[in-house]
Design a protein around this motif. Structure first.
Motif, mmCIF file in Angstrom:
data_model
loop_
_atom_site.group_PDB
_atom_site.id
_atom_site.type_symbol
_atom_site.label_atom_id
_atom_site.label_comp_id
_atom_site.label_asym_id
_atom_site.label_seq_id
_atom_site.Cartn_x
_atom_site.Cartn_y
_atom_site.Cartn_z
ATOM 1 N N PRO A 1 -55.432 82.962 -56.493
ATOM 2 C CA PRO A 1 -55.779 81.914 -57.388
ATOM 3 C C PRO A 1 -55.019 81.575 -58.339
ATOM 4 N N LEU A 2 -54.577 82.515 -59.191
ATOM 5 C CA LEU A 2 -53.305 82.231 -60.309
ATOM 6 C C LEU A 2 -52.346 81.315 -59.673
ATOM 7 N N LEU A 3 -51.783 81.674 -58.556
ATOM 8 C CA LEU A 3 -50.607 81.039 -58.040
ATOM 9 C C LEU A 3 -50.903 79.483 -57.766
ATOM 10 N N ILE A 4 -52.240 79.238 -57.113
ATOM 11 C CA ILE A 4 -52.465 77.867 -56.735
ATOM 12 C C ILE A 4 -53.372 77.067 -57.436
ATOM 13 N N ALA A 5 -53.750 77.787 -58.781
ATOM 14 C CA ALA A 5 -54.401 77.108 -59.716
ATOM 15 C C ALA A 5 -53.596 75.836 -60.334
ATOM 16 N N PRO A 6 -54.462 74.790 -60.598
ATOM 17 C CA PRO A 6 -53.835 73.390 -61.138
ATOM 18 C C PRO A 6 -53.542 74.139 -62.609
ATOM 19 N N SER A 7 -52.998 73.106 -63.296
ATOM 20 C CA SER A 7 -52.637 73.275 -64.832
ATOM 21 C C SER A 7 -53.969 73.095 -65.418
ATOM 22 N N ALA A 8 -54.218 73.835 -66.387
ATOM 23 C CA ALA A 8 -55.751 74.156 -67.136
ATOM 24 C C ALA A 8 -55.475 72.879 -68.314
ATOM 25 N N PRO A 9 -56.501 72.281 -68.557
ATOM 26 C CA PRO A 9 -56.546 71.178 -69.609
ATOM 27 C C PRO A 9 -56.248 72.202 -70.961
ATOM 28 N N THR A 10 -55.629 71.060 -71.592
ATOM 29 C CA THR A 10 -55.304 71.469 -72.996
ATOM 30 C C THR A 10 -56.565 71.506 -74.042
ATOM 31 N N ALA A 11 -56.183 72.260 -75.097
ATOM 32 C CA ALA A 11 -57.219 72.587 -76.032
ATOM 33 C C ALA A 11 -57.750 71.223 -76.640
ATOM 34 N N ALA A 12 -57.068 70.299 -76.960
ATOM 35 C CA ALA A 12 -57.235 68.896 -77.036
ATOM 36 C C ALA A 12 -58.096 68.260 -76.189
ATOM 37 N N GLU A 13 -57.672 68.205 -74.793
ATOM 38 C CA GLU A 13 -58.612 67.561 -73.944
ATOM 39 C C GLU A 13 -60.207 68.310 -73.841
ATOM 40 N N VAL A 14 -60.026 69.391 -73.849
ATOM 41 C CA VAL A 14 -61.337 70.343 -73.767
ATOM 42 C C VAL A 14 -62.075 69.924 -74.961
ATOM 43 N N GLN A 15 -61.434 69.712 -76.351
ATOM 44 C CA GLN A 15 -62.313 69.457 -77.599
ATOM 45 C C GLN A 15 -62.672 68.066 -77.460
ATOM 46 N N ALA A 16 -61.908 67.053 -77.007
ATOM 47 C CA ALA A 16 -62.493 65.614 -76.545
ATOM 48 C C ALA A 16 -63.866 65.881 -75.827
ATOM 49 N N LYS A 17 -63.810 66.528 -74.933
ATOM 50 C CA LYS A 17 -65.071 66.643 -74.159
ATOM 51 C C LYS A 17 -66.282 67.390 -75.134
ATOM 52 N N ARG B 1 -76.025 73.607 -58.380
ATOM 53 C CA ARG B 1 -74.293 73.655 -58.332
ATOM 54 C C ARG B 1 -73.411 72.379 -58.807
ATOM 55 N N VAL B 2 -72.686 72.662 -59.998
ATOM 56 C CA VAL B 2 -72.206 71.615 -60.677
ATOM 57 C C VAL B 2 -70.888 71.137 -59.898
ATOM 58 N N GLY B 3 -69.976 72.102 -59.806
ATOM 59 C CA GLY B 3 -68.686 71.778 -59.341
ATOM 60 C C GLY B 3 -67.903 73.203 -59.123
ATOM 61 N N ASP B 4 -66.635 73.085 -58.873
ATOM 62 C CA ASP B 4 -65.706 74.054 -58.869
ATOM 63 C C ASP B 4 -64.904 74.234 -60.066
ATOM 64 N N VAL B 5 -64.724 75.644 -60.556
ATOM 65 C CA VAL B 5 -63.788 76.189 -61.761
ATOM 66 C C VAL B 5 -62.487 76.374 -60.989
ATOM 67 N N LYS B 6 -61.737 75.814 -61.157
ATOM 68 C CA LYS B 6 -60.155 75.678 -60.407
ATOM 69 C C LYS B 6 -59.187 76.396 -61.744
ATOM 70 N N THR B 7 -59.385 76.493 -62.739
ATOM 71 C CA THR B 7 -58.669 77.192 -63.986
ATOM 72 C C THR B 7 -58.948 78.273 -64.393
ATOM 73 N N PHE B 8 -58.469 79.109 -65.112
ATOM 74 C CA PHE B 8 -58.913 80.214 -65.672
ATOM 75 C C PHE B 8 -58.852 80.305 -67.385
#
Length: 158
Positions: A29-45, A115-122
């Motif tokens: 899962p670590l190897l195939i995970a997409p890029s995590a959102p930045t802190a700024a992207e998370v903060q915007a949400k 069930r909301v959706g998949d968690v693809k980043t850690f």
């Protein structure tokens, strides 16, 4: 080769093979995970969120391999985390009508959860809410490993 030597080799190779398989399950899962959102992207949400809660490592069902920590927010269009969850396969994000913190508690009310959706980043995540979801019908956000029926973390947001 003597029987004893053959058995030692067979057992040692089987153990190494099992260890490699387990490491692969953890690392893939670590190897195939997409890029995590930045802190700024998370903060915007998070700025548009209705509710805020905290994932903590000290829950009953969490352990050294299954945990989450950080600030989770529940908004009108997404659930986001500024923090981390332990890496693993097939993580799903759920909304629950009550706080749960063990596998048995989750399984007892899973039919009532959404069930909301998949968690693809850690490290940080943003999971969009399906259209029409009323987050006020629930009070807890939960990360669950579907493949292994394993509790990862939860937080009560209201």
């Amino acid at each position: 080769m003597k029987l004893r030597s053959a058995l030692v080799l067979l057992i040692s190779h089987a153990l190494v093979g099992l260890l490699g398989f387990a490491a692969g399950i953890y690392a893939l899962p670590l190897l195939i995970a997409p890029s995590a959102p930045t802190a700024a992207e998370v903060q915007a949400k998070a700025d548009r969120a209705r509710h805020t809660a905290q994932f903590r490592r000290d829950l009953k069902g969490s352990d050294a391999l299954h945990w989450g920590e950080g600030r989770v927010t529940v908004g009108p269009e997404a659930v986001s985390l500024l923090g981390e969850v332990a890496p693993g396969p097939d993580y799903k994000l759920y909304l629950s009508p009550r706080f749960v913190e063990t596998e048995d508690e989750v399984l007892a009310i899973k039919a009532q959860m959404l069930r909301v959706g998949d968690v693809k980043t850690f490290s940080n995540f943003i999971v969009p809410l399906p259209p029409g979801v009323d987050v006020e019908k629930y009070d807890t956000v939960l990360v669950w490993c579907e493949t292994f029926s394993q509790f990862i973390t939860a937080a009560k947001y209201r």
